[in-house]
Design a protein around this motif. Structure first.
Motif, short mmCIF file in Angstrom:
data_model
loop_
_atom_site.label_atom_id
_atom_site.label_comp_id
_atom_site.label_asym_id
_atom_site.label_seq_id
_atom_site.Cartn_x
_atom_site.Cartn_y
_atom_site.Cartn_z
N UNK A 1 0.99 -1.25 -0.06
CA UNK A 1 -0.05 0.04 -0.02
C UNK A 1 0.84 1.42 0.13
N UNK A 2 0.35 2.42 -0.70
CA UNK A 2 1.04 3.59 -0.63
C UNK A 2 0.66 4.53 0.53
N UNK A 3 1.52 4.91 1.25
CA UNK A 3 1.02 5.81 2.28
C UNK A 3 0.72 7.30 1.54
N UNK A 4 0.09 8.12 2.09
CA UNK A 4 -0.34 9.31 1.79
C UNK A 4 0.76 10.47 2.21
N UNK A 5 0.65 11.50 1.56
CA UNK A 5 1.47 12.58 1.91
C UNK A 5 1.06 13.70 3.09
N UNK A 6 1.81 14.55 3.76
CA UNK A 6 1.19 15.10 4.80
C UNK A 6 0.19 16.27 4.21
N UNK A 7 0.28 16.71 2.96
CA UNK A 7 -0.49 17.52 2.34
C UNK A 7 -1.75 16.93 1.94
N UNK A 8 -1.72 15.71 1.53
CA UNK A 8 -3.06 14.88 1.28
C UNK A 8 -3.63 14.47 2.58
N UNK A 9 -2.94 14.34 3.63
CA UNK A 9 -3.62 13.95 4.77
C UNK A 9 -4.44 15.21 5.40
#
Length: 459
Positions: free
Chosen positions: A19-27
């Motif tokens: 699984x790909x984790x999301x970026x801080x911006x996406x969070x």
């Protein structure tokens, strides 16, 4: 730093997927989208919320076979034990939908020169950090209560069961839940603090170890945000002189090996009075010897692997340390030379204070036998723990057992002459280092609401 997380089949040690984790911006975007969804959701009627929640339960059952297989694949739950978890989730959905109106009902109270109302209003986003051992139930437990209360929910699930988290999000979508009312966050552990600190997040609920619970609670307290914590335990099951030994043995074995022994409210310490100690011990050990580990996809398997290699290694370390300090291993206690993260059903005798088997939580199929002089000593030993989640008493004098459980057992839940886990209509939670707050039985709907007083003067 890697942006991918692998899920691993604990029965084989092989990678299932990444699984790909999301970026801080996406969070940050996810949090803001969830807040926007909350602003609409809180205005939906209880009837509308309940209809969608019931639909979630129906779809969980519809997809039961697929979800059961996914649990077995990701965390090693014996396939025969997986469908009951889905059925429990369905019951939670139904109970919450059926009872939200009475739990959240406005209450009229007296007010000199006027009238008053007490009302329970949703507060916003509730952030849940959940473990892997019941990958659907743990999420449903806090999510459904909060959705019925009118809150929106963010989930950080344990990375080894992200396939289960993904499946849940799909089911909520299929049920017709508004977008972003329930959102899974595919984030790294260190990103969780960003969620807790965000001004739009109003509460945090965590299930897991006491050590991590302290950190979660401290981070939330720094922001003056309420938490609910359901932490570890080393539940004591007391076998008194007048117990039905056959029933006690059968129940205690079940209570120790269910879910491969990886249950917070598992029976873990078996405190037996001296008068029946040898009788219980011999029968219990014989029964535990009959529990063989095996392929969790086989319907006949009672004991599958532990969920991760590090968990299996830590459990074995606790067993070895207990033996080094004087415990006697009567069966099991060795890491098998097979693929996967299996550990045999194990019984430790002569368990005393200062051993991990007495003081700590053994999260796996390892039972601790502790001898007590009498009933009073057994209760002392049961309460001689930093934990206080559940426990049990076996006695044919039911009235006496109930009195002991009610008045003297320092835990949030006690079983009498049986082994039970969560019930949708009964409060679930503990005391001491097992955490605080209550879920189920309607109590979870009131944990994260604004209980507001309205004082209305006469016209």
């Amino acid at each position: 730093m890697s942006n991918t997380i692998k899920t691993v089949n604990p029965a084989t040690g092989q990678t299932i997927r990444e699984f790909e984790t999301i970026s801080d911006e996406h969070l940050q975007q996810k949090i803001e989208q969830t807040h926007q969804a909350f602003l609409d959701w809180k205005q939906r009627s209880l009837e509308e919320r309940g209809k969608l929640v019931r639909r979630v339960g129906e779809l969980l059952v519809k997809h039961k076979d697929r979800l059961s297989s996914l649990m077995t694949q990701e965390m090693g739950k014996p396939i025969s034990q997986a469908p009951p978890e889905i059925d429990l989730c369905k019951s939670i959905c139904d109970y919450s939908a059926d009872n939200a109106a009475s739990v959240l009902a406005e209450e009229a109270r007296d007010l000199p020169g006027g009238r008053a109302l007490v009302t329970h209003q949703p507060i916003g986003i509730i952030f849940g950090i959940q473990p892997w051992n019941f990958p659907f139930y743990q999420v449903v437990r806090y999510t459904i209560a909060n959705l019925m209360a009118g809150n929106a929910v963010l989930l950080k699930h344990a990375p080894n069961v992200w396939g289960c988290a993904e499946a849940l999000e799909e089911i909520f979508r299929e049920a017709g839940m508004p977008d972003n009312v329930f959102t899974v966050l595919y984030i790294r552990d260190e990103q969780a603090s960003q969620v807790t600190e965000h001004k739009l997040v109003r509460g945090v609920t965590f299930t897991g170890s006491a050590a991590t619970g302290r950190k979660v609670a401290a981070a939330a307290a720094e922001q003056l945000k309420k938490t609910v914590l359901e932490l570890g335990s080393n539940d004591a099951y007391l076998v008194l002189e007048d117990a039905d030994i056959d029933k006690a043995v059968e129940t205690c074995v079940t209570g120790r090996i269910t879910n491969n022994g990886q249950t917070c409210v598992a029976a873990k310490r078996f405190v037996v009075v001296d008068a029946v100690y040898e009788q219980f011990r011999d029968a219990f050990v014989e029964k535990m010897k009959q529990v063989a580990f095996g392929d969790p996809t086989d319907e006949n398997t009672q004991l599958g692997p532990l969920a991760r290699k590090d968990l299996r290694d830590e459990l074995h370390k606790q067993v070895k340390e207990s033996v080094e300090k004087g415990a006697v291993c009567l069966t099991g206690g060795e890491v098998p030379d097979v693929d996967g993260f299996f550990y045999p059903s194990t019984v430790l005798d002569n368990v005393t204070p200062g051993m991990p088997a007495y003081d700590g939580e053994l999260f796996g199929p390892v039972a601790s036998l502790i001898r007590a002089r009498d009933e009073e000593d057994a209760l002392r030993i049961a309460n001689d723990s930093v934990y206080g989640l559940g426990g049990g008493i076996f006695s044919e004098d039911e009235e006496r057992a109930v009195r002991l459980a009610r008045d003297h057992f320092d835990t949030g839940m006690v079983c009498v002459n049986g082994y039970y886990i969560a019930q949708p209509n009964l409060p679930f939670g503990g005391v001491k280092e097992s955490g605080y707050g209550r879920e189920h039985g309607g109590y979870g709907m009131l944990e994260f609401v604004n209980t507001k007083s309205l004082m209305i003067g006469q016209q």
